[in-house]
Design a protein around this motif. Structure first.
Motif, short mmCIF file in Angstrom:
data_model
loop_
_atom_site.label_atom_id
_atom_site.label_comp_id
_atom_site.label_asym_id
_atom_site.label_seq_id
_atom_site.Cartn_x
_atom_site.Cartn_y
_atom_site.Cartn_z
N GLU A 186 0.70 -1.28 -0.05
CA GLU A 186 -0.03 0.05 0.12
C GLU A 186 0.87 1.32 0.02
OE1 GLU A 186 -2.95 -0.08 3.05
OE2 GLU A 186 -3.41 -2.18 2.61
N ASP A 187 1.90 1.35 0.97
CA ASP A 187 2.71 2.77 0.96
C ASP A 187 3.91 2.23 0.42
OD1 ASP A 187 0.63 3.68 2.71
OD2 ASP A 187 1.34 2.62 4.46
N HIS A 188 4.15 3.05 -0.60
CA HIS A 188 5.42 3.20 -1.45
C HIS A 188 5.44 4.41 -2.19
CE1 HIS A 188 1.79 1.42 -3.83
NE2 HIS A 188 2.28 2.45 -4.58
N GLU A 189 6.74 4.53 -2.70
CA GLU A 189 7.22 5.34 -3.55
C GLU A 189 8.30 5.10 -4.74
OE1 GLU A 189 9.59 8.44 -1.09
OE2 GLU A 189 11.02 6.93 -0.29
N VAL A 190 8.45 6.04 -5.59
CA VAL A 190 9.19 5.63 -6.65
C VAL A 190 10.17 7.02 -6.59
CG1 VAL A 190 9.33 5.62 -8.91
CG2 VAL A 190 7.62 4.34 -7.99
N ILE A 191 11.39 6.68 -6.57
CA ILE A 191 12.45 7.76 -6.91
C ILE A 191 13.17 7.96 -8.14
CG2 ILE A 191 14.19 8.82 -5.75
CD1 ILE A 191 13.55 7.49 -2.94
N VAL A 192 13.21 8.68 -8.90
CA VAL A 192 13.84 8.67 -10.08
C VAL A 192 14.85 9.67 -9.90
CG1 VAL A 192 13.68 9.53 -12.57
CG2 VAL A 192 11.86 8.44 -11.48
N VAL A 193 16.17 9.08 -10.07
CA VAL A 193 17.57 10.02 -9.94
C VAL A 193 18.10 10.26 -11.34
CG1 VAL A 193 19.50 9.99 -8.97
CG2 VAL A 193 17.88 8.86 -7.64
N ASN A 194 17.85 11.58 -11.60
CA ASN A 194 18.60 11.77 -12.95
C ASN A 194 19.97 12.01 -12.87
OD1 ASN A 194 19.52 13.22 -15.27
ND2 ASN A 194 17.79 14.94 -15.17
N ASP A 195 20.87 11.25 -13.44
CA ASP A 195 22.27 11.22 -13.16
C ASP A 195 22.84 12.17 -14.32
OD1 ASP A 195 24.67 10.56 -12.18
OD2 ASP A 195 24.93 8.65 -13.55
N GLY A 196 22.59 13.52 -14.57
CA GLY A 196 23.22 14.51 -15.22
C GLY A 196 22.69 14.07 -16.73
N SER A 197 21.62 14.06 -16.82
CA SER A 197 21.00 13.97 -18.31
C SER A 197 21.10 15.26 -19.19
CB SER A 197 19.53 13.34 -18.30
OG SER A 197 19.34 12.14 -17.78
N THR A 198 21.32 15.11 -20.54
CA THR A 198 21.50 16.36 -21.36
C THR A 198 20.17 16.46 -22.26
OG1 THR A 198 22.64 15.02 -22.67
CG2 THR A 198 23.66 16.30 -21.08
N ASP A 199 19.09 15.46 -21.78
CA ASP A 199 17.91 15.33 -22.74
C ASP A 199 16.67 16.02 -22.05
OD1 ASP A 199 17.25 13.67 -20.87
OD2 ASP A 199 16.90 11.88 -22.30
N GLU A 200 15.60 15.65 -22.60
CA GLU A 200 14.62 16.53 -21.78
C GLU A 200 13.83 15.73 -20.47
OE1 GLU A 200 14.36 15.04 -25.04
OE2 GLU A 200 15.35 17.01 -25.72
N THR A 201 14.84 15.18 -20.02
CA THR A 201 14.49 14.21 -18.67
C THR A 201 13.78 15.42 -17.50
OG1 THR A 201 15.81 12.51 -18.97
CG2 THR A 201 15.36 13.15 -16.57
N PRO A 202 14.32 16.27 -17.04
CA PRO A 202 13.56 17.20 -16.32
C PRO A 202 12.08 17.80 -16.69
CG PRO A 202 15.93 18.17 -16.68
CD PRO A 202 15.66 17.03 -17.73
N GLN A 203 11.94 17.81 -17.78
CA GLN A 203 10.72 18.27 -18.34
C GLN A 203 9.82 17.20 -18.37
OE1 GLN A 203 13.49 18.89 -19.82
NE2 GLN A 203 13.65 20.95 -20.52
N VAL A 204 10.14 16.05 -18.69
CA VAL A 204 9.35 14.89 -18.47
C VAL A 204 8.84 14.57 -17.09
CG1 VAL A 204 9.29 12.31 -18.70
CG2 VAL A 204 10.28 13.79 -20.75
N MET A 205 9.78 14.65 -16.34
CA MET A 205 9.60 14.46 -14.88
C MET A 205 8.66 15.59 -14.17
SD MET A 205 10.39 11.52 -14.45
CE MET A 205 9.82 11.35 -12.76
N ALA A 206 8.96 16.94 -14.73
CA ALA A 206 8.07 17.96 -14.15
C ALA A 206 6.66 17.76 -14.40
CB ALA A 206 8.48 19.37 -14.82
N ALA A 207 6.39 17.06 -15.62
CA ALA A 207 5.09 16.82 -15.86
C ALA A 207 4.27 15.59 -15.24
CB ALA A 207 4.98 16.43 -17.33
N CYS A 208 5.07 14.95 -14.41
CA CYS A 208 4.39 13.82 -13.61
C CYS A 208 3.91 14.42 -12.28
CB CYS A 208 5.65 12.79 -13.06
SG CYS A 208 5.23 11.42 -12.04
N SER A 209 2.58 14.06 -12.13
CA SER A 209 1.84 14.70 -11.04
C SER A 209 1.71 13.88 -9.71
CB SER A 209 0.63 15.52 -11.73
OG SER A 209 -0.08 14.34 -12.24
N ASP A 210 2.15 12.64 -10.06
CA ASP A 210 1.79 11.50 -8.90
C ASP A 210 2.75 11.93 -7.64
OD1 ASP A 210 1.96 9.26 -7.29
OD2 ASP A 210 0.96 8.17 -9.04
N SER A 211 2.03 12.28 -6.46
CA SER A 211 2.88 12.54 -5.47
C SER A 211 3.79 11.33 -4.83
CB SER A 211 1.90 13.12 -4.33
OG SER A 211 1.10 12.13 -3.79
#
Length: 165
Positions: free
Chosen positions: A38-63
């Protein structure tokens, strides 16, 4: 000592120039997590990406998804960053190309609950082709329910990974 944070499991994924695959990765992670805990979280760690990873993750609205960005440090840096941020009693490190049985996390967390002195739980793996259709290799062995961790790492796991202790 287990953490008492309200989360059962923190699952974390490294991301390096994986922007196109991130939405599917997060969806897959929750498909597995929601089957068993029931109680879980997902952590995505961006390891210095130079693509659109920050924008894609900013669009993720799941708390339940947390996004960490760091300079390119490689896998040790990803692991350390995720571990320092994880709120779960247990943590699991996953790769973006892996698929998991629906009951995997439940079985691993149950094993750790059953053996409180254990520091990690593991399972076998089946390697499939890029389409996920045909089995290529199988690494599944029968192990005792509780084994010495150092011995397991040195004699079983690391030799299969061509790693040195």
């Amino acid at each position: 000592m287990p953490r008492d944070t309200g989360f059962s499991i923190s699952v974390f994924f490294p991301a390096y120039n994986d922007a196109p695959s991130l939405p599917a990765l997060v969806a897959r992670a929750f498909a597995v997590l929601e089957e068993c805990v029931e109680d879980h979280e997902v952590i995505v760690v961006n390891d210095g990406s130079t693509d659109e990873t920050p924008q894609v993750m900013a669009a993720c609205s799941d708390s339940r998804v947390r996004y960490l960005r760091q300079s390119r440090l490689g896998m040790p840096g990803v692991l350390n960053a995720a571990l320092s941020e994880a709120r779960g009693k247990y943590v699991m490190f996953c790769h973006d190309h892996d698929f998991y049985e629906p009951t995997l996390l439940e079985k691993l967390s149950n094993a750790l609950d059953r053996y409180p002195s254990a520091t990690f739980a593991h399972c076998g793996i089946v390697v499939v082709d890029t389409e996920g259709a045909q089995e290529c290799e199988r690494y599944i062995d029968r192990f005792a329910p509780l084994t010495a961790g150092q011995e397991f790492l040195e004699q079983v796991l690391l030799p299969q990974l061509d790693s040195k202790v």
